[in-house]
Motif scaffolding. Structure first.
Motif, short mmCIF file in Angstrom:
data_model
loop_
_atom_site.label_atom_id
_atom_site.label_comp_id
_atom_site.label_asym_id
_atom_site.label_seq_id
_atom_site.Cartn_x
_atom_site.Cartn_y
_atom_site.Cartn_z
N GLY A 148 54.67 37.83 27.79
CA GLY A 148 54.80 38.16 29.21
C GLY A 148 54.22 39.51 29.55
N GLN A 149 54.37 40.47 28.66
CA GLN A 149 53.83 41.80 28.92
C GLN A 149 52.31 41.76 28.99
OE1 GLN A 149 54.93 44.72 25.96
NE2 GLN A 149 55.05 46.33 27.52
N GLY A 150 51.70 41.00 28.11
CA GLY A 150 50.24 40.84 28.13
C GLY A 150 49.78 40.16 29.41
N LEU A 151 50.52 39.16 29.84
CA LEU A 151 50.18 38.46 31.07
C LEU A 151 50.26 39.40 32.26
CD1 LEU A 151 49.39 35.84 32.49
CD2 LEU A 151 51.82 35.25 32.61
N LEU A 152 51.28 40.24 32.30
CA LEU A 152 51.40 41.20 33.40
C LEU A 152 50.25 42.20 33.39
CD1 LEU A 152 55.25 41.86 33.53
CD2 LEU A 152 53.85 40.55 35.14
N MET A 153 49.82 42.62 32.20
CA MET A 153 48.69 43.56 32.12
C MET A 153 47.41 42.89 32.63
SD MET A 153 49.44 45.45 28.47
CE MET A 153 47.89 46.31 28.48
N LEU A 154 47.19 41.64 32.23
CA LEU A 154 46.01 40.92 32.70
C LEU A 154 46.10 40.69 34.20
CD1 LEU A 154 43.31 39.56 32.10
CD2 LEU A 154 44.60 37.45 31.58
N ASP A 155 47.29 40.36 34.69
CA ASP A 155 47.47 40.14 36.13
C ASP A 155 47.14 41.42 36.90
OD1 ASP A 155 48.36 38.33 38.30
OD2 ASP A 155 49.93 39.84 38.55
N ASN A 156 47.57 42.56 36.39
CA ASN A 156 47.25 43.83 37.04
C ASN A 156 45.73 44.06 37.05
OD1 ASN A 156 49.85 44.58 37.71
ND2 ASN A 156 50.19 45.69 35.81
N GLU A 157 45.07 43.74 35.94
CA GLU A 157 43.61 43.88 35.88
C GLU A 157 42.93 42.97 36.90
OE1 GLU A 157 40.21 42.41 32.80
OE2 GLU A 157 41.88 43.51 31.90
N MET A 158 43.43 41.76 37.04
CA MET A 158 42.84 40.81 37.98
C MET A 158 43.03 41.26 39.42
SD MET A 158 43.94 37.30 36.05
CE MET A 158 43.00 36.17 37.06
N GLY A 159 44.05 42.05 39.65
CA GLY A 159 44.32 42.56 40.99
C GLY A 159 43.31 43.59 41.46
N THR A 160 42.49 44.10 40.55
CA THR A 160 41.52 45.12 40.93
C THR A 160 40.18 44.53 41.36
OG1 THR A 160 40.66 45.39 38.67
CG2 THR A 160 42.56 46.77 39.30
N ARG A 161 40.01 43.23 41.21
CA ARG A 161 38.74 42.59 41.57
C ARG A 161 38.54 42.67 43.08
NH1 ARG A 161 36.95 36.25 41.19
NH2 ARG A 161 34.73 36.63 41.16
#
Length: 171
Positions: A148-161
């Motif tokens: 879940g922590q990895g998913l949240l990190m990726l989700d945060n990254e995707m939010g910058t697009r």
């Protein structure tokens, strides 16, 4: 000047691009509804890109003295098993679009429609990028697995697009 065969094929692709936008809008909504706001943003940007692709076809068809024919669109899926499922479906869809673009290029060459062949080269290059982005995200999601922590990190990254409109090339 477009002949009837080329005009009909370009109109079919224009409608494929519109369906793509519809699909990514659905995915954006679903991602947001399960708390993945970054993924929702990523798919919203993808929606905007597909609408820009739609408009490129729209403008080209009209600039060539023909008119756009809008067809009914099938309803896109509205629920998904996971973010990985969404990106696997995204990659499959983009591979379908790549095949459609390749078929259009083949048709333009058979019809000796050099203007359309040149116009389509932008989409050939774009599809390479689309599929690469999807494969990269699928690889990351497979590495993350159930973390879940990895998913949240990726989700945060995707939010910058952010959406960057494509350069206008006269069509």
């Amino acid at each position: 000047m477009l002949n009837k065969t080329m005009t009909e094929a370009l109109n079919r692709q224009l409608n494929e691009e519109l369906y793509s936008a519809y699909l990514y809008l659905s995915m954006s909504s679903y991602a947001g509804s399960i708390g993945l706001k970054g993924a929702a943003n990523w798919f919203m940007v993808q929606y905007q890109e597909e609408m820009a692709h739609f408009m490129k076809f729209y403008t080209y068809i009209n600039n060539q003295g023909e008119h756009v024919v809008l067809l009914p669109l099938a309803a896109p899926p509205s629920e998904f098993d996971s973010l990985l499922d969404m990106f696997e479906k995204t990659l499959k869809h983009e591979q379908h679009i790549t095949s459609c673009i390749n078929d259009l290029v083949d048709l333009a060459l058979r019809e000796k429609d050099h203007a359309t062949s040149i116009f389509l080269q932008w989409f050939v290059t774009e599809q390479i990028e689309e599929e690469e982005n999807d494969r990269d995200l699928i690889a990351k999601l497979k590495l993350i697995g159930d973390n879940g922590q990895g998913l949240l990190m990726l989700d945060n990254e995707m939010g910058t697009r952010v959406f960057v409109p494509p350069a206008q090339t006269g069509a």
